[in-house]
Structure formats: C-alpha cells, structure tokens
Design an enzyme around this catalytic site. Structure first.
Site, PDB file in Angstrom:
ATOM      1  N   GLN A 144      -4.750  -1.668   9.305  1.00  0.00           N
ATOM      2  CA  GLN A 144      -4.567  -2.988   8.702  1.00  0.00           C
ATOM      3  C   GLN A 144      -5.166  -4.065   9.618  1.00  0.00           C
ATOM      4  OE1 GLN A 144      -3.213  -3.672   5.573  1.00  0.00           O
ATOM      5  NE2 GLN A 144      -3.952  -5.735   6.000  1.00  0.00           N
TER       6      GLN A 144
ATOM      7  N   LYS B 195       0.842  -1.202   0.000  1.00  0.00           N
ATOM      8  CA  LYS B 195       0.000   0.000   0.000  1.00  0.00           C
ATOM      9  C   LYS B 195       0.876   1.251   0.000  1.00  0.00           C
ATOM     10  CE  LYS B 195      -3.762  -2.576   2.033  1.00  0.00           C
ATOM     11  NZ  LYS B 195      -4.509  -3.017   3.222  1.00  0.00           N
TER      12      LYS B 195
ATOM     13  N   ASP C  66     -11.101   2.374   3.463  1.00  0.00           N
ATOM     14  CA  ASP C  66     -11.338   0.933   3.275  1.00  0.00           C
ATOM     15  C   ASP C  66     -12.825   0.638   3.053  1.00  0.00           C
ATOM     16  OD1 ASP C  66      -9.234  -0.849   3.082  1.00  0.00           O
ATOM     17  OD2 ASP C  66      -8.859  -0.916   5.248  1.00  0.00           O
TER      18      ASP C  66
END
Ligand code: NDP
Length: 280
Positions: free
Chosen positions: A96, A52, A119
């Site tokens: 994460q 990422k 997200d």
C-alpha cells in the site's frame, strides 16, 4: 438525458464473475492468495487496505496481512517481499502506497516479482503494457476500460482525450485507449488551450486531482466523460475532477463520483489476483 455509468453495478458484476471463477479454482485444488503489506498507520491507507481485504473475503481470495510499524527499515520490507516472491502459495503482492519517507517506493515496487505485481506498477509491467506484451495493468485505468466496454461505449476510432499523465492513471490510460484503437491525445499542466483539446473528445477521461475543474465548457455535446478524481468538497461531500451537475446535461454518458471509477479499482485488483493465480 446522459447515461449514468454505474461503476457500483459494473464492479459488482465483475466481483461476482470472479467469485464463481475462484470457487471453481478452489474446487480444482487452487486457493488464490494475496499478500497485503501496509507500513505505518496512515488512516486513508488503513481504509483502502481494509476495503481490499473485504473484497478478497467476498470473492474467496485468501488475504495475508502484513501490518508493519512506521519504523520498519527498507531492508526489512525488501526481505519480506523476497520471501513472498519465493512462496508459491502467494499469487499477488500488494504494497500500500504511500510508504514512509525513509523508503524508496520505486525500489520497493521493483522488488516485487512481476508475476505477482497485481497493482501493475512494476517497471516491467509498465514496459510490457507499452509494447503490447502480457503483464498486469494498473487497476484504475483498467477499470475505466471495463466501464466503457460494459456500457457498450465503442472506443475504436474515437477521439479520446486523457487529462493527466501520472504513472498510475494518465499514462497507462492513454496506452490502454490506444490498444483499443482510440485516437488518443494526452493533456497535462503545460497543455495550451486545454478547453479546445477537451472539446474534440468523444471520450474524455479526467485525472488531474483538481476538484470540479472540468465543466460543461470543456465538453462536446454527446461526449462520454469519465471522472477519475476523488475529493471532498467544501461541504465534506465526495466530488470528482469534473463538475457533474454542469456536464451531465451536455454529455452522452458520464461517471458519477462516488459510484463511478472508484469501485472499479478494487474490482480490477481482484481480477489481477485471479489472473496471477491462474498463471502460477
Ligand atoms: P497526479 O497528481 O499524480 O497527476 C495529475 C496530473 O494532472 C498531472 O499529469 C498534471 O500535469 C495534470 N494536471 C494538474 N493540473 C492540471 C491542469 N490545471 N490542467 C491540465 N492538467 C493538469 O494525480 P493522479 O493521476 O494520481 O490522480 C488524479 C486524480 O484521480 C486524483 O483526484 C486522485 O485522487 C484520483 N485517483 C482516483 C483513483 C480511483 O480509484 N478512483 C485512483 C487513483 C487516483 P503535470 O504532469 O504537467 O504536472
């Protein structure tokens, strides 16, 4: 011969479009910034976080990295998220997953401001998606829609079957296909006659987490098959939830693993970051 839907090429195309957009935002004085938080050092998470950050670097998005020890308390993490929510120079916040067992993932995700929820996992983002209001969409299913659109595969009016009903893939996938005017059926572990339902599909999206479970006997001749699964087979090679070799000859279009859905997830995360920056 089936069209091989090239996720590597399409994700690169999206990243290059974003790179241009980010450069013009920068020229106008706006620098897009993503905060990436990892708690503990799970090796798979470290690889995902690294990828990422690499994508941010490529596109020109600034990334702030928070590498917190496993022993971090939930309150400490919530405190960091609160500060990032209040920081106008930060446009996206990514935590994460998975988090260590002593933390509630729901509580942590819902602490992220929906305006920075790149997200698309926040309960408000999910609610907005389900009633057709603006909000961030979970990256993997959003990537599948881009794969279909950019491969000129029409969704409107098609029989779409989604196998899997997880909150991050199956459910948002089904809502997105519905939003594109597909006729959508969602299957799961209690579905009777899974094979028969799958065989009705013009577009079959498989996200079950079972290596090579879906073979040609589940696929209608000429159907488009999108394989979300990622696994290592007995020889250590990457494979999906679908048996590619069996399905390719009967399908009209198919995503390979690797090089299909996988690269799209990060591209759509970058897309969400740029949107967050533009909205700010
Ligand atoms: P989950 O394990 O959360 O969900 C799996 C779903 O499949 C569940 O809804 C389950 O049904 C259903 N299912 C399981 N077994 C069967 C069966 N035999 N028949 C019918 N349905 C079944 O997985 P995820 O959605 O998180 O992920 C799915 C796959 O996609 C995994 O391989 C994962 O690694 C991959 N993935 C890939 C990403 C990418 O970037 N390419 C991103 C995210 C995931 P029930 O609800 O009844 O239990």
């Amino acid at each position: 011969m089936a069209l091989r839907i090239d996720g590597k090429r399409i994700s690169q195309e999206i990243k290059d479009e974003l790179k241009e957009e980010v450069a013009s935002l920068k020229a106008a004085g706006k620098e897009i910034c993503l905060a990436v938080i990892q708690v503990g050092n799970d090796p798979a998470s470290t690889v995902y976080v690294g990828n990422k950050k690499k994508a941010c670097e490529y596109i020109g998005i600034k990334s702030l990295s928070y590498e917190l020890p496993e022993s971090t308390s939930e309150d400490e993490l919530l405190d960091i998220i609160k500060k990032l929510n209040e920081d106008d120079s930060v446009h996206g916040i990514l935590v994460q997953l998975p988090l260590p067992a002593h933390m509630s993932e729901d509580k942590v995700i819902d602490a992220i401001s929906p305006a920075k929820d790149v997200d698309g996992f926040h309960v408000q983002s999910v609610g907005a998606l389900s009633i057709g209001k603006p909000g961030f969409v979970s990256c993997t299913p959003a990537g599948v829609i881009q794969l279909l659109k950019r491969s000129n595969i029409e969704i409107e009016g098609k029989e779409c079957v989604v196998v899997g009903r997880s909150n991050i893939v199956g459910k948002p996938m089904s809502i997105l296909l519905l939003r594109e005017n597909g006729t959508v059926t969602v299957c799961h572990s209690r579905t009777r006659d899974l094979k028969e339902v799958c065989k009705r599909a013009d577009i079959l999206v498989v996200a079950i987490g079972k290596p090579k479970m879906i073979d040609a006997s589940y696929v209608k001749e000429g159907a488009t098959v999108i394989d979300v699964g990622i696994h290592r087979d007995e020889n250590g090679k990457l494979c999906g939830d679908c048996d590619f070799a069996s399905i390719e000859p009967v399908s009209g279009a198919i995503t390979p693993v690797p090089g299909g859905v996988g690269p799209m997830t990060i591209a759509m995360l970058m897309y969400n970051c740029v949107e967050a920056g533009k909205n700010a």
